[in-house]
Design an enzyme around this catalytic site. Structure first.
Site, mmCIF file in Angstrom:
data_model
loop_
_atom_site.group_PDB
_atom_site.id
_atom_site.type_symbol
_atom_site.label_atom_id
_atom_site.label_comp_id
_atom_site.label_asym_id
_atom_site.label_seq_id
_atom_site.Cartn_x
_atom_site.Cartn_y
_atom_site.Cartn_z
ATOM 1 C CE1 TYR A 1 -12.206 -5.825 33.739
ATOM 2 C CE2 TYR A 1 -12.870 -3.777 32.328
ATOM 3 C CZ TYR A 1 -12.173 -4.422 33.331
ATOM 4 O OH TYR A 1 -11.047 -3.596 34.002
ATOM 5 C CD GLU B 1 -10.005 -0.397 33.282
ATOM 6 O OE1 GLU B 1 -10.783 -1.137 33.640
ATOM 7 O OE2 GLU B 1 -9.670 0.801 33.538
ATOM 8 N NE ARG C 1 -5.641 3.682 31.719
ATOM 9 C CZ ARG C 1 -7.042 3.212 32.125
ATOM 10 N NH1 ARG C 1 -7.242 1.865 32.302
ATOM 11 N NH2 ARG C 1 -7.901 3.840 32.201
ATOM 12 C CG HIS D 1 -10.227 5.462 36.896
ATOM 13 N ND1 HIS D 1 -9.435 4.615 35.949
ATOM 14 C CD2 HIS D 1 -11.229 4.696 37.023
ATOM 15 C CE1 HIS D 1 -9.936 3.543 35.904
ATOM 16 N NE2 HIS D 1 -11.040 3.430 36.566
ATOM 17 C CD GLU E 1 -14.463 1.428 31.910
ATOM 18 O OE1 GLU E 1 -15.490 1.614 32.946
ATOM 19 O OE2 GLU E 1 -13.829 0.345 31.665
ATOM 20 C CG ASN F 1 -11.054 0.171 29.976
ATOM 21 O OD1 ASN F 1 -9.757 0.128 29.573
ATOM 22 N ND2 ASN F 1 -11.451 0.977 30.890
#
Ligand code: BGC
Length: 451
Positions: free
Chosen positions: A292, A350, A76, A120, A165, A290
Site C-alpha cells: 500500500y 493486495e 481472492r 484473514h 499479513e 500486499n
C-alpha cells in the site's frame, strides 16, 4: 515499452470474509473475535459491525457477475474459520462449508479462478477463550481447520494462502490493540507471531499430505527509508524494516528471525523462537505480497517498542487512511523480495487505496480519478519489476467492493465497485472500468499519461 505482462498473468481483485460477507452467525457459524470486537462499544468507528457488511453471503452471485463484467481472471477471498468449525476445532458445520462450495462453483462457472485465504483475521471466539494465538496448540487447531477446507474445496481452488499479513495480526491485535482481539502487550505480540508461523507451517504440511494444488502465504511489505543519512535514522529504518518486513519473511524463507527482533522486543523475546525458527521454513509454492505504501523513518527514542517514528511526507499525495502514495515502493518491494529470498513465484495479493467517494452514486456514476491514478501507477511499477525479470504471476486490487475497513468501519472506501451501504446497491466505479481496460490493453488509454 513492450507489454511486460505475460499472457497467463492472473488479474484479480480481493476481499476478506468479515469485511464483506455479513450474516456472521448464519447457518450455524460460531462468532469470531471480530464479531466480539465490533460489538464492543468504542472499538470500531461509528459502531459499525460486520453484521450486514456488503451482504456478500447472500449476494455473491451478483458479485460474481460483476467480476465477470470487470473481466477478472481470479478472485481472492477468505474463508471464515468459524463458519466451518463453529468452536474452532472438532465439529464441522457443513452448512458453512456449503457457502464456500457455492461460491467457488459460481466462480468456476464464470471462468474465474478462486484464490482462498484460510486466515484473514477472524479467529473463532471459542479459540480466543482458549488463549487464541498465544496458545501453542493454535498450530494444531489451524492445521485441523485447514485440512477440512482442503478436503471440501481443493479440487476447485487455484491457489491457497495460509495466513493474511501475520504482522498486522500481531501488531494490531496484540501490540497496539487497534484490531481484534485488542490486546496491548509486547510479550503477547512476540508469542502470537511465533505461533502464527508455526500454524502456517503445520497447515502447509497438512496440505502436502492431501492437497493437489499450490499453497503459499501472504505478507504485507512497506519499504522503510531513513529520513536522513544520520546513523541513528538509518538504524531506526533498519529496525523498522526488521520489525515489519523481515519479521515473517526471514523465518518463512530463510529459517531464522532477524537479529534485531531480540533488541526490539527486549524481555518479551524468547530464545525458543530462535531455536524453532528453522522448523517454520517449509517449502511454499508461491508468496503473496500486499503493498500500500512506504514509510520514511527517523530515530525517536520515546516511541515504543521501535524507537522509530514515521516522518510524514508533506509534499506527497496521501490517501484517506493517510498513507503516502508511493508507487515506486511496489517495484522496490518486488525486486527486494526476489533478490533477498530467491525464486519463489510472487503475486501482488493486495494493492489499492481509500479515497473519498460519495455514499451514493451521482447520476449513476462514481468518478474516482485519484484511485485510477493510484492503480495505473502501481500497475506500471509491477510492469517495471516484470521487465527487470522478477517472477510476478498476478495482481489483485484491494478491493473488489467497498467494505468494512476494520476499525475504521465503513468510513474508508477501497472498492473498485461502490457499495451504497443504505441499499447495498453496487456500482462499478470509473476505476473498475479503468482496471478492466488495463487488463486488456495494459495502459488504460483513457487515462494514459506520460508520467
Ligand atoms: C488487509 C485488508 C485491509 C487493507 C486496507 C490489508 O492490511 O489485508 O483486510 O482492508 O489492508 O487496510
Amino acid at each position: 515499452m513492450t507489454n511486460p505482462f505475460p499472457s497467463r498473468f492472473l488479474w484479480g481483485a480481493a476481499t476478506a470474509a468479515y469485511q464483506v460477507e455479513g450474516s456472521p452467525l448464519a447457518d450455524g457459524a460460531g462468532p469470531s473475535i471480530w464479531h466480539r470486537f465490533s460489538h464492543t462499544p468504542g472499538r470500531v468507528a461509528n459502531g459499525d459491525t460486520g453484521d450486514v457488511a456488503c451482504d456478500h453471503y447472500h449476494r455473491f452471485r451478483e458479485d460474481v457477475a460483476l467480476m465477470r463484467e470487470l473481466g477478472l481472471g481470479a478472485y481472492r477471498f477468505s474463508i471464515a474459520w468459524g463458519r466451518v468449525l463453529p468452536e474452532g476445532t472438532g465439529r464441522v458445520n457443513e452448512r458453512g462449508l456449503d457457502f464456500y462450495r457455492r461460491l467457488v462453483d459460481a466462480l468456476r462457472e464464470a471462468g474465474i479462478a478462486p484464490v482462498a485465504t484460510l486466515y484473514h483475521w477472524d479467529l473463532p471466539a471459542a479459540l480466543d477463550d482458549r488463549g487464541g494465538w498465544l496458545n501453542r496448540d493454535a498450530a494444531d487447531w489451524f492445521a485441523e481447520y485447514a485440512a477440512v477446507c482442503y478436503r471440501a474445496l481443493d479440487d476447485r481452488i487455484e491457489l491457497w494462502a495460509t495466513l493474511n499479513e501475520p504482522w498486522v495480526v500481531t501488531d494490531g491485535g496484540y501490540l497496539t490493540g487497534v484490531l481484534a482481539p485488542g490486546h496491548r502487550s509486547a510479550f503477547e505480540a512476540a508469542r502470537a507471531g511465533h505461533n502464527l508461523l508455526r500454524a502456517h507451517a503445520a497447515a502447509v504440511e497438512a496440505y502436502r499430505a492431501e492437497g493437489r494444488g499450490r499453497i503459499g502465504v501472504v505478507v504485507n511489505i512497506e519499504p522503510k527509508h531513513p529520513a536522513s543519512d544520520r546513523p541513528e535514522d538509518r538504524a531506526a529504518a533498519a529496525r523498522a524494516d526488521a520489525y515489519l518486513n523481515r519479521h515473517y519473511l526471514d523465518p518463512l524463507l530463510l529459517g531464522r528471525y532477524p537479529e534485531e527482533l531480540a533488541g526490539i522486543y527486549g524481555e518479551a523475546w524468547s530464545e525458543v523462537f530462535d531455536r524453532e525458527a528453522a522448523a517454520v521454513r517449509v517449502p511454499i509454492d508461491w508468496l503473496g505480497l500486499n503493498y500500500y505504501t512506504r514509510n520514511v523513518v527517523r530515530h525517536q527514542p520515546d516511541v515504543w517498542p521501535l524507537a522509530a517514528a514515521r516522518v510524514r511526507q508533506s509534499r506527497s499525495i496521501h490517501t484517506e487512511t493517510d498513507w503516502e502514495v508511493y508507487p515506486a515502493g511496489l517495484e522496490e518491494a518486488l525486486r527486494w523480495i526476489a533478490g533477498r529470498y530467491g525464486s519463489v513465484p510472487l503475486y501482488v495479493t493486495e494493492n489499492g487505496a481509500a479515497f473519498y467517494d460519495p455514499p451514493s452514486p451521482i447520476d449513476g456514476r462514481i468518478d474516482d480519478p485519484l484511485r485510477i491514478a493510484y492503480l495505473r501507477d502501481h500497475l506500471r511499477a509491477v510492469g517495471r519489476a516484470l521487465a527487470a525479470g522478477v517472477d510476478v504471476r498476478g495482481y489483485f486490487v484491494w478491493s473488489l467492493l467497498d467494505n468494512l475497513e476494520w476499525s475504521h468501519g465503513f468510513s474508508k472506501r477501497f472498492g473498485i465497485v461502490h457499495v451504497d451501504f443504505a441499499t447495498l446497491a453496487r456500482t462499478i466505479k470509473a476505476s473498475g472500468h479503468f482496471y478492466a481496460g488495463f487488463k486488456t490493453n495494459h495502459e488504460g488509454p483513457a487515462y494514459a499519461s506520460n508520467a
